[in-house]
Design a protein around this motif. Structure first.
Motif, PDB file in Angstrom:
ATOM      1  N   LEU A 254       0.820  -1.211   0.000  1.00  0.00           N
ATOM      2  CA  LEU A 254       0.000   0.000   0.000  1.00  0.00           C
ATOM      3  C   LEU A 254       0.854   1.260   0.000  1.00  0.00           C
ATOM      4  O   LEU A 254       0.412   2.311  -0.469  1.00  0.00           O
ATOM      5  CB  LEU A 254      -0.936   0.026   1.218  1.00  0.00           C
ATOM      6  N   GLY A 255       2.076   1.171   0.534  1.00  0.00           N
ATOM      7  CA  GLY A 255       2.961   2.326   0.507  1.00  0.00           C
ATOM      8  C   GLY A 255       3.295   2.727  -0.915  1.00  0.00           C
ATOM      9  O   GLY A 255       3.150   3.900  -1.301  1.00  0.00           O
ATOM     10  N   THR A 256       3.739   1.767  -1.719  1.00  0.00           N
ATOM     11  CA  THR A 256       4.033   2.050  -3.121  1.00  0.00           C
ATOM     12  C   THR A 256       2.779   2.474  -3.870  1.00  0.00           C
ATOM     13  O   THR A 256       2.811   3.376  -4.719  1.00  0.00           O
ATOM     14  CB  THR A 256       4.653   0.813  -3.792  1.00  0.00           C
ATOM     15  N   LEU A 261      -0.593   6.841  -6.498  1.00  0.00           N
ATOM     16  CA  LEU A 261      -1.782   7.696  -6.467  1.00  0.00           C
ATOM     17  C   LEU A 261      -1.401   9.172  -6.343  1.00  0.00           C
ATOM     18  O   LEU A 261      -2.002  10.039  -6.991  1.00  0.00           O
ATOM     19  CB  LEU A 261      -2.681   7.298  -5.292  1.00  0.00           C
ATOM     20  N   ALA A 262      -0.404   9.450  -5.483  1.00  0.00           N
ATOM     21  CA  ALA A 262      -0.016  10.836  -5.219  1.00  0.00           C
ATOM     22  C   ALA A 262       0.928  11.392  -6.283  1.00  0.00           C
ATOM     23  O   ALA A 262       1.142  12.613  -6.340  1.00  0.00           O
ATOM     24  CB  ALA A 262       0.639  10.935  -3.846  1.00  0.00           C
ATOM     25  N   GLY A 263       1.521  10.512  -7.098  1.00  0.00           N
ATOM     26  CA  GLY A 263       2.444  10.969  -8.132  1.00  0.00           C
ATOM     27  C   GLY A 263       3.762  11.464  -7.588  1.00  0.00           C
ATOM     28  O   GLY A 263       4.389  12.369  -8.158  1.00  0.00           O
ATOM     29  N   THR A 264       4.222  10.878  -6.469  1.00  0.00           N
ATOM     30  CA  THR A 264       5.492  11.277  -5.881  1.00  0.00           C
ATOM     31  C   THR A 264       6.116  10.095  -5.158  1.00  0.00           C
ATOM     32  O   THR A 264       5.402   9.252  -4.608  1.00  0.00           O
ATOM     33  CB  THR A 264       5.311  12.443  -4.895  1.00  0.00           C
ATOM     34  N   ASN A 265       7.463  10.044  -5.147  1.00  0.00           N
ATOM     35  CA  ASN A 265       8.178   9.015  -4.393  1.00  0.00           C
ATOM     36  C   ASN A 265       8.718   9.549  -3.076  1.00  0.00           C
ATOM     37  O   ASN A 265       9.372   8.812  -2.338  1.00  0.00           O
ATOM     38  CB  ASN A 265       9.331   8.458  -5.233  1.00  0.00           C
ATOM     39  N   LYS A 266       8.490  10.810  -2.798  1.00  0.00           N
ATOM     40  CA  LYS A 266       8.999  11.428  -1.580  1.00  0.00           C
ATOM     41  C   LYS A 266       7.962  11.319  -0.466  1.00  0.00           C
ATOM     42  O   LYS A 266       6.820  11.738  -0.619  1.00  0.00           O
ATOM     43  CB  LYS A 266       9.348  12.889  -1.833  1.00  0.00           C
ATOM     44  N   ALA A 267       8.413  10.758   0.656  1.00  0.00           N
ATOM     45  CA  ALA A 267       7.491  10.546   1.775  1.00  0.00           C
ATOM     46  C   ALA A 267       6.926  11.862   2.302  1.00  0.00           C
ATOM     47  O   ALA A 267       5.758  11.940   2.682  1.00  0.00           O
ATOM     48  CB  ALA A 267       8.192   9.779   2.895  1.00  0.00           C
ATOM     49  N   ARG A 268       7.762  12.908   2.330  1.00  0.00           N
ATOM     50  CA  ARG A 268       7.285  14.203   2.829  1.00  0.00           C
ATOM     51  C   ARG A 268       6.122  14.718   1.972  1.00  0.00           C
ATOM     52  O   ARG A 268       5.093  15.158   2.491  1.00  0.00           O
ATOM     53  CB  ARG A 268       8.415  15.221   2.832  1.00  0.00           C
ATOM     54  N   ASP A 269       6.288  14.615   0.646  1.00  0.00           N
ATOM     55  CA  ASP A 269       5.219  15.082  -0.240  1.00  0.00           C
ATOM     56  C   ASP A 269       3.981  14.195  -0.131  1.00  0.00           C
ATOM     57  O   ASP A 269       2.849  14.684  -0.182  1.00  0.00           O
ATOM     58  CB  ASP A 269       5.713  15.101  -1.694  1.00  0.00           C
ATOM     59  N   LEU A 270       4.210  12.888   0.026  1.00  0.00           N
ATOM     60  CA  LEU A 270       3.080  11.969   0.183  1.00  0.00           C
ATOM     61  C   LEU A 270       2.292  12.286   1.444  1.00  0.00           C
ATOM     62  O   LEU A 270       1.056  12.259   1.453  1.00  0.00           O
ATOM     63  CB  LEU A 270       3.580  10.521   0.228  1.00  0.00           C
ATOM     64  N   SER A 271       3.008  12.613   2.528  1.00  0.00           N
ATOM     65  CA  SER A 271       2.331  12.893   3.802  1.00  0.00           C
ATOM     66  C   SER A 271       1.454  14.131   3.731  1.00  0.00           C
ATOM     67  O   SER A 271       0.546  14.298   4.545  1.00  0.00           O
ATOM     68  CB  SER A 271       3.365  13.049   4.922  1.00  0.00           C
ATOM     69  N   SER A 273      -0.184  14.946   0.904  1.00  0.00           N
ATOM     70  CA  SER A 273      -1.108  14.741  -0.205  1.00  0.00           C
ATOM     71  C   SER A 273      -2.438  14.188   0.298  1.00  0.00           C
ATOM     72  O   SER A 273      -2.532  13.696   1.433  1.00  0.00           O
ATOM     73  CB  SER A 273      -0.503  13.768  -1.218  1.00  0.00           C
ATOM     74  N   PRO A 274      -3.464  14.218  -0.537  1.00  0.00           N
ATOM     75  CA  PRO A 274      -4.755  13.638  -0.129  1.00  0.00           C
ATOM     76  C   PRO A 274      -4.684  12.127   0.099  1.00  0.00           C
ATOM     77  O   PRO A 274      -5.584  11.564   0.738  1.00  0.00           O
ATOM     78  CB  PRO A 274      -5.674  13.964  -1.321  1.00  0.00           C
ATOM     79  N   PHE A 275      -3.613  11.489  -0.415  1.00  0.00           N
ATOM     80  CA  PHE A 275      -3.530  10.030  -0.315  1.00  0.00           C
ATOM     81  C   PHE A 275      -2.684   9.556   0.866  1.00  0.00           C
ATOM     82  O   PHE A 275      -2.351   8.374   0.968  1.00  0.00           O
ATOM     83  CB  PHE A 275      -2.997   9.450  -1.628  1.00  0.00           C
ATOM     84  N   ALA A 276      -2.339  10.471   1.753  1.00  0.00           N
ATOM     85  CA  ALA A 276      -1.616  10.096   2.974  1.00  0.00           C
ATOM     86  C   ALA A 276      -2.345   9.029   3.787  1.00  0.00           C
ATOM     87  O   ALA A 276      -1.683   8.194   4.437  1.00  0.00           O
ATOM     88  CB  ALA A 276      -1.374  11.339   3.827  1.00  0.00           C
ATOM     89  N   PRO A 277      -3.700   8.991   3.798  1.00  0.00           N
ATOM     90  CA  PRO A 277      -4.381   7.940   4.565  1.00  0.00           C
ATOM     91  C   PRO A 277      -3.977   6.518   4.180  1.00  0.00           C
ATOM     92  O   PRO A 277      -4.100   5.609   5.001  1.00  0.00           O
ATOM     93  CB  PRO A 277      -5.858   8.193   4.267  1.00  0.00           C
ATOM     94  N   PHE A 278      -3.485   6.297   2.956  1.00  0.00           N
ATOM     95  CA  PHE A 278      -3.040   4.953   2.599  1.00  0.00           C
ATOM     96  C   PHE A 278      -1.840   4.537   3.445  1.00  0.00           C
ATOM     97  O   PHE A 278      -1.753   3.380   3.870  1.00  0.00           O
ATOM     98  CB  PHE A 278      -2.706   4.888   1.104  1.00  0.00           C
ATOM     99  N   MET A 279      -0.921   5.456   3.706  1.00  0.00           N
ATOM    100  CA  MET A 279       0.203   5.133   4.587  1.00  0.00           C
ATOM    101  C   MET A 279      -0.260   5.044   6.037  1.00  0.00           C
ATOM    102  O   MET A 279       0.204   4.195   6.801  1.00  0.00           O
ATOM    103  CB  MET A 279       1.299   6.182   4.451  1.00  0.00           C
ATOM    104  N   ASP A 280      -1.178   5.931   6.417  1.00  0.00           N
ATOM    105  CA  ASP A 280      -1.715   5.863   7.782  1.00  0.00           C
ATOM    106  C   ASP A 280      -2.344   4.495   8.057  1.00  0.00           C
ATOM    107  O   ASP A 280      -2.152   3.907   9.129  1.00  0.00           O
ATOM    108  CB  ASP A 280      -2.771   6.957   7.997  1.00  0.00           C
ATOM    109  N   MET A 323       9.967   1.728   0.877  1.00  0.00           N
ATOM    110  CA  MET A 323       9.724   3.134   1.189  1.00  0.00           C
ATOM    111  C   MET A 323      10.907   3.775   1.914  1.00  0.00           C
ATOM    112  O   MET A 323      11.473   3.193   2.839  1.00  0.00           O
ATOM    113  CB  MET A 323       8.476   3.279   2.067  1.00  0.00           C
ATOM    114  N   ASP A 324      11.252   4.970   1.500  1.00  0.00           N
ATOM    115  CA  ASP A 324      12.175   5.821   2.239  1.00  0.00           C
ATOM    116  C   ASP A 324      11.336   6.882   2.934  1.00  0.00           C
ATOM    117  O   ASP A 324      10.800   7.783   2.289  1.00  0.00           O
ATOM    118  CB  ASP A 324      13.181   6.460   1.274  1.00  0.00           C
ATOM    119  N   LEU A 325      11.212   6.763   4.239  1.00  0.00           N
ATOM    120  CA  LEU A 325      10.334   7.651   4.996  1.00  0.00           C
ATOM    121  C   LEU A 325      11.041   8.893   5.519  1.00  0.00           C
ATOM    122  O   LEU A 325      10.540   9.566   6.427  1.00  0.00           O
ATOM    123  CB  LEU A 325       9.690   6.889   6.152  1.00  0.00           C
ATOM    124  N   SER A 326      12.190   9.214   4.949  1.00  0.00           N
ATOM    125  CA  SER A 326      12.876  10.450   5.339  1.00  0.00           C
ATOM    126  C   SER A 326      11.964  11.639   5.087  1.00  0.00           C
ATOM    127  O   SER A 326      11.370  11.770   4.018  1.00  0.00           O
ATOM    128  CB  SER A 326      14.157  10.611   4.522  1.00  0.00           C
TER     129      SER A 326
END
Length: 478
Positions: A254-256, A261-271, A273-280, A323-326
């Protein structure tokens, strides 16, 4: 006892031998089959017993039983199960450390139902019970009747939520009635899910029942489906994430999927984005597995604990690889917290490994009458511990147990090998009932060796056992 009563007894005996995780998996499969029209006449019997176990209720095997066949609709809890059936995908049996939207704590449904029946829709629920008890009420009619009740309840729930959102006093009152703020938050989820039932049911029907890792990481069919519904229902992204998690073969993927969905590989940008709930949601799954592992340490089922630990280790290893969660400190902090908790749980288990093996391989004492009894509980404890220790070979770093794992493996391997050789060599000295008791200890040693060393080594021990037994029998014959 009628055939139905015998069948119920068998179902209860079987379910009580399973881990809660296995029961939960069985329930989800049966509920999906029922919803798709592929039900079986005995599904409701299994679901009734499963629901009792998942709520922590003991199945009273001693109570007098009415052996007369009962219509489906009169079985205990049938109305409630049908009423809440659209929530099956979103239910969890563990109380998560923080509320995760889209995941509803199953025991809160009891509080919600009691509130509905007592305060919100007493007459409607009473009438529904009476309707379902009619002799002509078959399964199709029962589903239709409950769907109508749920539609009325959805409107009433929406109005109750609106009042609570407009008044802090009403919100506090309702939270107290339900059992706290977390229960109120779950009621909000229940209301949202009921309101979304028309389109959410169609979404679930289009979603594959099993989502492979490749499908989430590379293919586009599920991605396109989720994107379309996320655009149309942006307030339900957490619910969409929960449905994907429920059907994912590899939860960590689900992380990938979220980065796609968010169109980014950066965890900061994903967090952000509207699709952060997938990581949550996937992090909440790591938290759930940690809680499950802690609860399963006292489970008599020797497999349940190791399954929970294995599920956690696989999820964490997959996330670390993908995932790189930096830059996403909140997510990293939550995962670090679960790792510390799991490390403590597994370390505590491994520290007892050597003693557990010794207790399991102790030869049962024979009384004056030649009777003896093997300690099955000690054997189950040893099996559980050795399954975890064997699994730790490849997951020690993930579980943060490198040192204790290495020390424990050395001690357990020596203990298991020495005691097994001693049992085999001393077998010829035994006579009468002591010989049978001694043989049971040898069998336990072979079982533990198979769990830890594998089937090849256990096969060698079985041949040694057979040779020792044949030698004793030949000596006795002579």
């Amino acid at each position: 006892m009628t055939d139905q009563a015998l069948l119920t007894d068998k179902i209860q005996s079987y379910l009580m031998a399973l881990s809660p995780r296995a029961v939960g998996t069985l329930v989800r499969g049966l509920e999906r089959a029922r919803q798709s029209g592929k039900g079986d006449p005995h599904v409701e019997l299994i679901l009734a017993a499963s629901a009792a176990l998942l709520r922590g209720e003991a199945l009273d095997r001693s109570a007098p039983r009415d052996d007369r066949p009962l219509p489906t609709a009169t079985r205990r809890g049938h109305l409630e199960r049908l009423f809440f059936s659209p929530l099956d995908t979103f239910l969890v049996n563990e109380h998560l450390p923080r509320k995760q939207e889209g995941r509803v704590y199953r025991p809160y449904l009891n509080e919600i139902w009691q509130w509905l029946e007592r305060d919100l829709l007493p007459a409607e629920i009473r009438q529904a019970r009476q309707d379902l008890q009619e002799p002509h009420s078959d399964d199709d009619k029962a589903h239709e009747r409950v769907a109508a009740l749920r539609k009325m309840a959805t409107q009433a729930l929406a109005e109750a939520m609106a009042r609570a959102n407009d008044s802090d006093r009403e919100r506090r009152r309702l939270s107290m009635v339900l059992g706290g703020d977390r229960a109120f938050a779950d009621l909000q989820d229940v209301t949202k899910l009921f309101l979304a039932e028309p389109w959410l049911t169609r979404f679930l029907d289009r979603m594959p029942t099993s989502l492979t890792e490749r499908r989430l990481k590379q293919d586009t069919d599920v991605l396109t489906l989720v994107e379309a519904h996320a655009r149309k229902h942006p307030d339900y992204i957490a619910m969409l994430a929960a449905t994907v998690l429920d059907r994912a073969d590899a939860p960590w993927s689900l992380g990938t999927f979220a980065t796609r969905l968010a169109g980014t590989n950066k965890a900061r940008d994903l967090s952000r984005s509207p699709f952060a709930p997938f990581m949550d949601v996937v992090i909440s799954e790591a938290e759930r597995l940690s809680i499950l592992a802690r609860s399963q340490r006292d489970n008599p089922d020797p497999v349940a604990f190791s399954e929970a630990v294995s599920g956690y280790a696989n999820l964490m290893r997959g996330l670390e690889f993908d995932m790189d969660l930096s830059g996403a400190d909140a997510w990293r902090g939550r995962l670090s917290e679960t790792r510390r908790e799991m490390s403590q749980i597994v370390t505590s288990e491994l520290q007892t490994a050597s003693g557990a093996v010794r207790r399991a391989l102790a030869v049962p004492k024979v009384d004056r009458d030649g009777r003896w009894k093997a300690d099955s509980h000690a054997l189950d404890d040893a099996v559980r511990t050795l399954r975890v220790l064997a699994m730790a070979r490849g997951t020690a770093e993930t579980l943060a147990i490198n040192d204790v794992s290495k020390r424990t493996r050395q001690t357990v391997e020596q203990t298991l090998e020495i005691i097994t050789r001693s049992l085999l060599s001393d077998f010829a000295k035994q006579k009468g009932a002591s010989r049978a008791a001694h043989l049971s200890a040898i069998d336990a040693a072979i079982l533990l060796s198979e769990v830890y060393f594998g089937p090849d080594y256990a096969g060698q021990l079985r041949r040694s056992r057979q040779s020792a037994l044949a030698a004793v029998e030949a000596s006795s014959a002579a």
